[in-house]
Write a protein that holds these residues in place. Sequence first.
Motif, short mmCIF file in Angstrom:
data_model
loop_
_atom_site.label_atom_id
_atom_site.label_comp_id
_atom_site.label_asym_id
_atom_site.label_seq_id
_atom_site.Cartn_x
_atom_site.Cartn_y
_atom_site.Cartn_z
N UNK A 547 -3.06 48.83 66.28
CA UNK A 547 -4.52 48.69 66.31
C UNK A 547 -4.88 47.22 66.24
N UNK A 548 -6.10 46.90 66.60
CA UNK A 548 -6.57 45.52 66.56
C UNK A 548 -8.07 45.53 66.20
N UNK A 549 -8.55 44.40 65.69
CA UNK A 549 -9.93 44.26 65.24
C UNK A 549 -10.61 43.17 66.08
N UNK A 550 -11.81 43.48 66.56
CA UNK A 550 -12.65 42.52 67.27
C UNK A 550 -13.92 42.32 66.46
N UNK A 551 -14.23 41.06 66.22
CA UNK A 551 -15.44 40.73 65.46
C UNK A 551 -16.60 40.65 66.45
N UNK A 552 -17.40 41.72 66.52
CA UNK A 552 -18.57 41.75 67.40
C UNK A 552 -19.75 41.10 66.70
N UNK A 553 -20.86 40.96 67.44
CA UNK A 553 -22.05 40.34 66.88
C UNK A 553 -22.64 41.20 65.76
N UNK A 554 -22.41 42.52 65.82
CA UNK A 554 -23.00 43.41 64.83
C UNK A 554 -22.07 43.66 63.66
N UNK A 555 -20.78 43.81 63.93
CA UNK A 555 -19.87 44.17 62.85
C UNK A 555 -18.44 44.06 63.38
N UNK A 556 -17.49 44.15 62.47
CA UNK A 556 -16.08 44.21 62.84
C UNK A 556 -15.73 45.65 63.20
N UNK A 557 -14.97 45.82 64.29
CA UNK A 557 -14.60 47.16 64.73
C UNK A 557 -13.09 47.18 64.94
N UNK A 558 -12.43 48.17 64.35
CA UNK A 558 -10.98 48.35 64.50
C UNK A 558 -10.72 49.40 65.56
N UNK A 559 -9.97 49.04 66.61
CA UNK A 559 -9.69 49.93 67.73
C UNK A 559 -8.23 50.39 67.65
N UNK A 560 -8.01 51.68 67.90
CA UNK A 560 -6.67 52.26 67.98
C UNK A 560 -6.20 52.16 69.42
#
Length: 1877
Positions: A547-560
């Motif tokens: 999995x990896x995390x992208x820091x978006x403008x709204x929040x951090x999201x962890x993608x599988x």
Amino acid sequence: MSVNELYAKYTRVWIPDPDHVWRAAEIVRDYKEGEPVLHLTLEDETPLEYSVGPKSNSLPFLRNPDILVGENDLTALSYLHEPAVLHNLKVRFLEPNHIYTYCGIVLVAINPYEQLHIYGEEVIRAYSGQNMGDMDPHIFAVAEEAYKQMARDERNQSIIVSGESGAGKTVSAKYAMRFFATVGGSTSDTNVEEKVLASSPIMEAIGNAKTTRNDNSSRFGKYIQIGFNRQYRIIGANMRTYLLEKSRVVFQAEDERNYHIFYQLCASASLPEYKDLCLTSAEDFTFTSMGENIFIEGVNDAADLEKTREAFTLLGIKEGNQSSIFKVIASILHLGNIEICSQRDGESCHILKDDLHLKHFCTLLGVELKQMEHWLCHRKLITATETYVKNMSTKQAENARDALAKHIYARMFDWIVEHINKALHTSSKQHSFIGVLDIYGFETFEVNSFEQFCINYANEKLQQQFNSHVFKLEQEEYMKEQIPWTLIDFYDNQPCIDLIEARLGVLDLLDEECRVPKGTDENWAQKLYKQHSVSAHFQKPRMSNVSFIIVHFADKVEYQSEGFLEKNRDTVYGEQINILKASEFQLVADLFHDKDDVPPPKSSRVNVRPAKTTPKAPNKEHKKTVGHQFRSSLHLLMETLNATTPHYVRCIKPNDLKEPFMFDSRRAVQQLRACGVLETIRISAAGYPSRWTYPDFFNRYRVLLKKSEMTSPDKKLVCRNLLETLIKDHDMFQFGKTKIFFRAGQVAYLEKLRADRFRTACIKIQKTVRGWLQRLRYRKVRKMAVTLQRYGRGYLARRHAEFLRQTRAALLCQKQYRMVRDRRVYLRVRRAVVTIQAFTRGMFTRRIYQEFMLHHKAMLIQKVVRGWIQRRRFRRARDAAITIQCLFRRVQARRRLKQLKVEARSAERLKSLNSGMENKIVQLQRKMDDKSKELRTQNDQLLQVNNKLQKQLEQVKSQQGEAGGGAQLSSLQEELDRLRQELQEATAQRKRTEEEHRNEKTGLQLRVEELEKENALLKSEKEEMNHRILQQTKSSGEDSGTVSLMETSLQAELDAERQRYQNLLKQMTTVEQRYDNLKEELSMSKFQPGHRRNPSNQSSLESDSNYTSISTSEVGDTEDSIQLVEEMGLEKAAMDIGVFMKLQKRVRELEQERRRLQVNLDKMEELARSRASESRSSTSEQETADLAYNNLKRQELESENKKLKKDLNELRKSISERASENDPSNELQDSYNLLLSQLRSANEELEGRKEEVLILRTQIVSAAHIQESKQPIQQSSEAPEVSEDKEPVDSEEALKAYHGLCESKNTLQDWCPLDEDGELGLAYLGLKQVARSLLAAASSFSSSSSTIPAVTSLYCGWLLPMTLLCVTRMLLEAQLQTQSRQHGDELEALHTQIELLRDDIEKKQEILSFTASLSPEARVEYSVQQEITRLTNDNLDLKELVEKLEKNERKLKKQLRIYMKKVQELEAEAQTSRSRPAMSRQVTVQRKEKDFEGMLEYYKEDEALLFRTLITDIRPNTVSATVPCLPAYILFMCIRHADYVNDDQKVESLLTSTINAIKKVLKKNNEDFEMTSFWLANTSRLLHCLKQYSGDEAFMTQNTGKQNEHCLKNFDLAEYRQVLSDLSIQIYQQLIKVAEGIIQPMIVSAMLESESIPSLAGVKTMGYRNRSSSMDVDSGGPPTYTLQALIRQLGQFHGTMRDHGLDPEIVGQVVRQLFHCVNAVTLNNLLLRKDVCSWSNGMQLRYNTSQMEEWLRANNLSQSKAAETLEPIIQAAQLLQVKKKTTQDAEAICSLCTALSTQQIVKILNLYTPLNEFEERVSVSFIRSIQTRPQQRHDPPQLLMDTKHMFPVLFPYTPSALSLETLHIPASLGLDFLTRV
């Protein structure tokens, strides 16, 4: 302000809270900068020590004043931060239940999870046309803003709707499209707006599904472009979709559903039309039962399927295609139920042979069962050398099956979208569009996969565009206001976007891994770690390697990463697709055929088969991954959005439980951060968020000014000085051109200062009031003490007064007694003295009277004697004087007689009289020479003009040769040749005319010479006659008495003969003038193709007959038309007659003016004749014989006059026949010769008749006079002096009377056209005097009657040639004038033709150049259009020509009948005159005055003219000064006549044509209130007339006896009365529509916004919505209206209807309807606007309604029930003013507001906004008490009133008191063809 001032005691702040996010608190102790703790108290009185510092917490956020809480716009808040925004949204959502709030340019919409009645048609009409900040926030306001900017700025618009699933995006987009469909509905019959709305149920069925967050969640993104034309009407639409969630087809989480369409088909499986789908319940299918809940509460899937099918039908998808769509969808369900069994080895699988679902799947799709069964379990591998078929495991087969199902559904989805776009596509050119983007918002779940990644990637792009747009608007505002600004730092998410889409970004690495043969999700994740580990927006989870995390403008999201590659590849095996392509159903085969598949072109080369088979290249589309396709479509979307003006709608989900009006602060803050609302707030707060216009700021904060500062006229300077005084830090505000900009918190500081000032003022007011109350109490106590003292002192004073009265009474009694005693003694002595004096004075008076009488009698005797003496002396003196006077006068008379006789015998007088004629002949000769010179000059000018025209023609030829128009030049050359030939013919004709003129001139000169010779001969005869007269005078002295009598008789006869001759001369002049006019008319008809002017004396000529004159203008028009058609051809004549038709209206007006002048002339002539007859009737009895003689001669002259008229008619007939022929060469000369021959014959016959008549009648009359004169002669012999004296006096008086008569007659003759200086008339009078002298001289020596014929013949032989000479001269002058006019007309006609040709050439050159610039296709289309237009115009012109010719033919036939009737009457009259005795006196028959019956008659051919004059072309102002409803009366009088003659066809035609003409006029003037009111009045009056004169007793009760006689006799028009009643209702409705359209833009401004009571309304900050970019500043904004303007407009309506004679009852109903419109619009705007719901606005509104009621009373409209319609708005105004606190107040409000519904009362109470801190908001508990109070009322479900509601109209019967026979029709209407009966 410093920190110490801001964080003082009682300051309210926001502190963080884990449960509520933010909590309110209040500072209980002043904070000093640097202290570590802030002492607070929470709302529940809990103390709290809040630690602050640089390392721990910063100072808490400050709270806004209560007056700013609940604002419509978040940017209007003074403190802009997250807790303020959250609190404001929460208050608005929970208390007044407002789901919409502005945040700058963003509309925040909170899902209420409840159906609200705020989306009806009335709400749409209320928001249409309004500025965005004027009304409460609404999705319709955003849609209206986009629509308005599209029309104003000519720029495309976009509405971007985003939010989480379940936030209400789809509903918001649907309502926006509904607004556009309502406001911009299509003008054609295609119903495009209905199709746009019909696409929603289809897309919801195939693209929406139930999720855990939303029951109707859109699982795809769509962008709908709604196209508009130049009139901004919807002409079409287009839809683009993004990222359909295909995985939902094969998998659903718990408590979720598949797409709605599957459940709709399963719910309708039992219906007969769905039997062949072989479906059962949704629970029986794998793809629909994974969520374990197949139902949605409150949703009927079967009913929704019917709506879906109706939408399919409306969009043009046929039943067969619908059935195929349902088969494909059902096949997917069967595909999911196919059971795949594993083989023993585990590497292969198979399907059971009796699998029913596979059979249904193949049957529904029309594919081979065995092939599909095989390829569901096998796959084909293609290598470079071989092709293998490989078995698949069960897992692989199931994945392939699911992939096939997803692919089928995706293709079906795309096919439906494509056909929807085809249905919404239009062939018209799209001028602009508005796009509605309904796309998913930022999503984060516990497990986030590929779909969430794509969704968040799209939101990153949209957020970047949103940030840049907000920043751009903010900076544009600063630049527009010209204030200094610095670059505002805002969050830029470009690094995050680059992480995703840049080179070697996430998507690139994903596509690269997909291309690797054995790529896996784990390998892809490792590549991401290696490549982006240094990126600030990429993180690796600690506990996971996949999995990896992208820091978006709204929040951090962890993608599988699991499943990313498979979803990105979207792999479908080609063998399965090929089977589907071979389907027997065309629709299924079309679904899977690639768009790029085209047959290869044929080649002539020889095909060479390769040695080895080359594997087929995969499809290009299959090479594109899902990520690549999504990125491309997203870039295209961003390009579209950047090219438009965006409008943002952010949907917020208030809670996850789907509970109505429940607000979860944590979930709301999370969405506010994700959707960019807080970023908007941050950008605004970084600059100057608060903005005030200078007038608003001055009105709000003028309480902080001093009295001296308020008097300054420059308000900007006042505001500048005030702010510089109040705010020391000048960086906290900036002054713009129109606004003042404030930093965050400054408005709150100003509000605090304003509240402090008000608080100080309140303290002073309280102090003053309390002091006043104490002073009032003191005055009251003091007043009571003074009252007690007054009463005590009064009692003592009254006692003293009583004592004084008694003392005074005693004194009075004593005085009176003493007075009576002494008075009695005095009166007794006085009576004795008076008696003695009376007797003494009487005695002396009688003595004086007797003496006076004696003197008076003596004086009377003396007076009588002296008078007798004086009278006797006077009579003697008078008799002597009279005797002397008589003798002297006799001597003077004898001397005068002798002198007159000598003068009569002298020849010098005759020479002086004859000199005038000689001079005139010389002048005529000179004029002839001048005319000849002028003619030669005109000939030279004509030659010059011809040369000039020839040069111009050559220039035009050269220009056309350069232009290169071959066909057009040839046609123009032919036309110019024809014109040149006509010009040559005209020149030849002119030459012939000049030659004829020269010949006539020569003949006339010879004739003049002969006349001069005859004149010399007459002079010699005159001298000889004088000599003979002198000799006979000497020899006949003794017969002077007889000669004088003879002379008198001859003088009378001469006067009669002179009068007769003058009449003949006048008739001859008239004939000559007619000839000139006819000649001029013929000459004009040659050169002028259009209309020509009629002769000015035509009407007078026609009036000579005893019949009504008939205008010859239409006869002339007919002749012109015939001549044009014969000479020029039908087509060219139509073009010229088109010009004539344009001038027809002007000609008719001139014709009417000529008729009026002719009537006046006739009246003047009648008056002159009546005066002449009166003067003749007042002659003495001695002239009775002369009158009888004159009557005899008049009868003879009348017979001659009839003969001359007959000759004149023959002349006119011959000229008209020649005018209609085609040989105009000799027509003028022949007509002229015919005229001269008729004149000569008339003169010769006249001379012979005169000689015979004069010989006979003169002898008879002379003999009778001699017999009658014997007795007067004998009687006069007794007194010869008197007779001799009187005779010359009588002769002189007779001579003077004759001269006066001649002068009066000469003034009536028009000498101007023939003799400008009047010398001809003087010469003619001189000749008459000479003739009279000759006759007098002849009568002096002729003693017998035998000499009279000689004298008479001498007179006739000398005078008539002189008269002929005058007539000849006049004819010559008339001919010269006619030729001069003819040449001028020729020249003018040639110039006109040249100009027309020049214009035609220019137009053709323009058309040629324009055609050359077009493409070949457009050129063909343009030429076809031009040809169609030309043919249409020619057709219309020909139709007009045919109608004109038919009309003229009918009129000529009518005129012919009249002439035939005249001829018959003349023949009968001639026979009667021959049978009469010769001496009978002429009798004038008087016409008996006829009583009119109130009917109008017209001919059938004039019916079209009647409707055109009376209905089509009439304007209300033309009949404004006549009887109201005059057209209705005239039409009814025509109906009465048709009924009177029992002509049913005429009645039917008249009524039907009247109704159709009225409808046509109203359709043409559908926006003209005056015209609509005019025809409503006339239609209702015609309806009343049909009732009043119908003969029904119910309608005859108020009629007079004469009106009852006028009732209809033969027809019952009850059916037509019903038709007219329906027409009246339609006109009434149109009148209401027009009036409402005029006053509707004025209502809101006049009733709610204008300050009728100045300085009453307060001002609040309106926030970002009133910025200049939101309104049309270029045009000055929308117009503002005052209440007086609205009342004036209503008064204008009322005055117009009253002037048109509309029934008062109907006027009252119109006013009532308009007042309902005023009330509904005002109340609706009040219910939708928070800024007008205040106490001061309530007072303004109440005042405005009272002014409206006063207007009703002033115009006597109180009985119209219009005031009752204002009751709701009156009660709303009272509701804003009443007290709203206690339970008693709630009861009072319920009893007061009976006209308002409970919903409206609650809405107004929720909207109530205090303008000052001293006012209080309405508490929620009070509003709840209103809602829960039981009320006995039937409230409508909708909130707003229906502005289109129409009260039922009633047309009461109103009979007319007007008598039809007395109706006057003005001549200005042009209804001369109507005849009164």
